[in-house]
Design an enzyme around this catalytic site. Sequence first.
Site, PDB file in Angstrom:
ATOM      1  N   HIS A 122      89.402  78.462  66.988  1.00 34.15           N
ATOM      2  CA  HIS A 122      90.301  77.552  66.287  1.00 34.15           C
ATOM      3  C   HIS A 122      89.772  77.343  64.855  1.00 34.15           C
ATOM      4  CE1 HIS A 122      92.216  76.859  70.004  1.00 34.15           C
ATOM      5  NE2 HIS A 122      91.807  75.641  70.289  1.00 34.15           N
ATOM      6  N   CYS A 147      89.208  70.688  72.592  1.00 36.32           N
ATOM      7  CA  CYS A 147      88.507  71.702  71.791  1.00 36.32           C
ATOM      8  C   CYS A 147      88.588  71.442  70.276  1.00 36.32           C
ATOM      9  CB  CYS A 147      89.037  73.093  72.118  1.00 36.32           C
ATOM     10  SG  CYS A 147      90.822  73.171  72.320  1.00 36.32           S
TER      11      CYS A 147
HETATM   12  N1  LIG Z   1      91.176  77.185  76.843  1.00 40.05           N
HETATM   13  C1  LIG Z   1      90.581  76.280  76.079  1.00 40.05           C
HETATM   14  O1  LIG Z   1      90.247  76.514  74.903  1.00 40.05           O
HETATM   15  C2  LIG Z   1      90.299  74.935  76.634  1.00 40.05           C
HETATM   16  C3  LIG Z   1      89.479  74.082  75.908  1.00 40.05           C
HETATM   17  C4  LIG Z   1      89.188  72.834  76.418  1.00 40.05           C
HETATM   18  C5  LIG Z   1      89.722  72.456  77.616  1.00 40.05           C
HETATM   19  N2  LIG Z   1      90.531  73.295  78.316  1.00 40.05           N
HETATM   20  C6  LIG Z   1      91.072  72.821  79.591  1.00 40.05           C
HETATM   21  O2  LIG Z   1      90.501  73.527  80.681  1.00 40.05           O
HETATM   22  C7  LIG Z   1      91.460  73.715  81.696  1.00 40.05           C
HETATM   23  C8  LIG Z   1      91.568  75.197  82.058  1.00 40.05           C
HETATM   24  O3  LIG Z   1      91.857  75.933  80.908  1.00 40.05           O
HETATM   25  P1  LIG Z   1      91.830  77.524  80.887  1.00 40.05           P
HETATM   26  O4  LIG Z   1      92.159  77.860  79.490  1.00 40.05           O
HETATM   27  O5  LIG Z   1      90.572  78.058  81.491  1.00 40.05           O
HETATM   28  O6  LIG Z   1      93.083  77.868  81.846  1.00 40.05           O
HETATM   29  P2  LIG Z   1      93.399  79.196  82.687  1.00 40.05           P
HETATM   30  O7  LIG Z   1      92.843  80.399  82.030  1.00 40.05           O
HETATM   31  O8  LIG Z   1      94.851  79.125  82.937  1.00 40.05           O
HETATM   32  O9  LIG Z   1      92.602  78.991  84.062  1.00 40.05           O
HETATM   33  C9  LIG Z   1      92.945  77.986  84.988  1.00 40.05           C
HETATM   34  C10 LIG Z   1      91.943  77.984  86.132  1.00 40.05           C
HETATM   35  O10 LIG Z   1      92.241  76.885  86.980  1.00 40.05           O
HETATM   36  C11 LIG Z   1      92.427  77.362  88.322  1.00 40.05           C
HETATM   37  N3  LIG Z   1      93.411  76.562  89.038  1.00 40.05           N
HETATM   38  C12 LIG Z   1      94.716  76.408  88.760  1.00 40.05           C
HETATM   39  N4  LIG Z   1      95.304  75.601  89.667  1.00 40.05           N
HETATM   40  C13 LIG Z   1      94.324  75.242  90.543  1.00 40.05           C
HETATM   41  C14 LIG Z   1      94.296  74.447  91.711  1.00 40.05           C
HETATM   42  N5  LIG Z   1      95.385  73.827  92.161  1.00 40.05           N
HETATM   43  N6  LIG Z   1      93.114  74.300  92.359  1.00 40.05           N
HETATM   44  C15 LIG Z   1      92.010  74.904  91.932  1.00 40.05           C
HETATM   45  N7  LIG Z   1      91.967  75.694  90.822  1.00 40.05           N
HETATM   46  C16 LIG Z   1      93.129  75.856  90.144  1.00 40.05           C
HETATM   47  C17 LIG Z   1      92.901  78.787  88.142  1.00 40.05           C
HETATM   48  O11 LIG Z   1      92.694  79.492  89.348  1.00 40.05           O
HETATM   49  P3  LIG Z   1      93.645  80.736  89.784  1.00 40.05           P
HETATM   50  O12 LIG Z   1      93.002  81.960  89.201  1.00 40.05           O
HETATM   51  O13 LIG Z   1      93.565  80.681  91.267  1.00 40.05           O
HETATM   52  O14 LIG Z   1      95.024  80.465  89.242  1.00 40.05           O
HETATM   53  C18 LIG Z   1      91.988  79.233  87.006  1.00 40.05           C
HETATM   54  O15 LIG Z   1      90.694  79.503  87.513  1.00 40.05           O
HETATM   55  C19 LIG Z   1      92.765  73.100  81.179  1.00 40.05           C
HETATM   56  O16 LIG Z   1      92.888  71.797  81.683  1.00 40.05           O
HETATM   57  C20 LIG Z   1      92.565  73.071  79.698  1.00 40.05           C
HETATM   58  O17 LIG Z   1      93.271  72.031  79.078  1.00 40.05           O
HETATM   59  C21 LIG Z   1      90.814  74.540  77.870  1.00 40.05           C
END
Ligand SMILES: NC(=O)c1ccc[n+]([C@@H]2O[C@H](COP(=O)([O-])OP(=O)(O)OC[C@H]3O[C@@H](n4cnc5c(N)ncnc54)[C@H](OP(=O)(O)O)[C@@H]3O)[C@@H](O)[C@H]2O)c1
Length: 346
Positions: free
Chosen positions: A251, A131
């Site tokens: 950010h 990001c």
């Molecule tokens: N947040 C940001 O600004 C941002 C920006 C760029 C990239 N990212 C990347 O995007 C990813 C997710 O970020 P987030 O912020 O959305 O995280 P989050 O809010 O913690 O959400 C994680 C998601 O992944 C699912 N998940 C976790 N373990 C899993 C598994 N074993 N199989 C299938 N689904 C699973 C969760 O499902 P449950 O509800 O079942 O737990 C939830 O839907 C990360 O890798 C992060 O680095 C995030």
Amino acid sequence: MSKTKLNVAVVGATGAVGEQIIGLLEKRDFPIDKLKLLSSARSAGTRVTFKGQEITVEEAGPDSFEGIDIALFSAGGDVSKELAPHAVRHGAVAIDNTNAFRMDPNTPLVVPEVNADQIDEHQGIIANPNCSTIQMVAALKPLYDRYGISRIIVSTYQAVSGAGSRAIDELHRQTGEVLNGNAANPDILPVGSLPVKHQIAFNAIPQIDKFQDNGYTLEEMKMVRETKKILNDESVLVTATCVRIPVVYGHSESVYVELKEDYNLEEVRSLLENAPGVTVVDDPANQVYPLATDAAGKNDVFVGRLRRDLTNERGLNLWIVSDNLLKGAAWNAVQIAEVIAANKSK
Ligand SMILES: NC(=O)c1ccc[n+]([C@@H]2O[C@H](COP(=O)([O-])OP(=O)(O)OC[C@H]3O[C@@H](n4cnc5c(N)ncnc54)[C@H](OP(=O)(O)O)[C@@H]3O)[C@@H](O)[C@H]2O)c1
């Protein structure tokens, strides 16, 4: 010509990024035939409304991708490493928001405003950059093209939503606790998988992701490596300090950039004003500059505080702000998906 409707899967549909992806697919009227929402077993069975219809979230597995054309991954790097190859095996293009494939030489790392031409080069997986990197390169690209860039020094002020929905809850909870005179009891930040936690409410934590052997954090090294890969220029010198602050969405970045050629500040302003996806917000006399609270919920990258460095004629300081869940993740991914969808309709 009518648009070809596609079958789309969102892996991580219940997460902070996944929710935004679903919202954008609806808002942009993405040409969808069938939408499949996937999560871990924890959230399987949850119902999500999309275009007035309820969709039940399913547990993601290797066979979840039959008939899927585009799979958008935001469920962590391990899930992408395991499941994205299965999505590709089933014929889908995987657009991955995690760190899993970004530096793989066979995987394009794409910010559409910068290197959309790379989308066609994919071999099944396209990576969405980090990001903090996305918003910086989107703003710097017009300056790179016009003057060349020799060096970037960036310090970030990053929102808790960058660490997922549990980190948002943690900031809200801690803020209440501290205001009530109670202990903050940190549980998630700075890094969920590490034993030491720090208070984020009323604080600034100079650690995002794990420390590397060179003393920089992984987030900082992502900014270094990904910037070079996206600009396709290993000669650009980059150094980063990444800091988590108690902001929910958006950010902010203080960016010092050293250009290769002499520049005119008014031309810089005009280049940025005409850059796709960039909005200049810069009127210091009236205290107008980009703010995270204004950027939240918007797709653009906002740039202001444009000023020449007083010690280096070719040095330029900027303040760059964007919604990390939108341009920093979901919107960038949906932009890539829109290009793929448009290509399929040709
Ligand atoms: N947040 C940001 O600004 C941002 C920006 C760029 C990239 N990212 C990347 O995007 C990813 C997710 O970020 P987030 O912020 O959305 O995280 P989050 O809010 O913690 O959400 C994680 C998601 O992944 C699912 N998940 C976790 N373990 C899993 C598994 N074993 N199989 C299938 N689904 C699973 C969760 O499902 P449950 O509800 O079942 O737990 C939830 O839907 C990360 O890798 C992060 O680095 C995030």
